[in-house]
Design an enzyme around this catalytic site. Structure first.
Site, PDB file in Angstrom:
ATOM      1  CB  CYS A  57      44.563  29.790  41.026  1.00  0.00           C
ATOM      2  SG  CYS A  57      43.496  28.357  41.186  1.00  0.00           S
ATOM      3  CD  GLU A  59      40.224  31.206  40.513  1.00  0.00           C
ATOM      4  OE1 GLU A  59      39.915  31.824  39.490  1.00  0.00           O
ATOM      5  OE2 GLU A  59      41.410  31.087  40.890  1.00  0.00           O
TER       6      GLU A  59
END
Length: 83
Positions: A57, A59
């Site tokens: 991801c 993030e």
């Protein structure tokens, strides 16, 4: 719900810019931006894969980028946006 601050809007703009510059349909579709406790803004985009479970991801990419840079590594705020 609290209104977005100027610093929050800055992070959203940085995450949006990150994914706009790297967008590839079905490959990179999410951008993230985080502000470290020392005020740095770090961005990342998701890494998708079609083999096994290779997706990462956006993030996590931003956090990894911050961890490899010098300075305070604590997260103050992090946001993610989808293209």
């Amino acid at each position: 719900m609290m209104p977005l601050s100027a610093k929050d809007k800055e992070l959203i703009a940085a995450a949006t810019a990150a994914i706009k510059s790297r967008y590839r349909n079905d490959w990179q579709e999410v951008g993230a931006a985080m502000r470290t406790r020392d005020g740095r803004v770090v961005t990342g985009v998701n890494l998708d894969a079609y083999v096994g479970r290779g997706a990462v991801c956006a993030e996590a990419v931003a956090i990894g980028t911050a961890l490899t840079a010098k300075g305070d590594m604590g997260i103050e705020t992090i946001v993610a946006v989808r293209h």
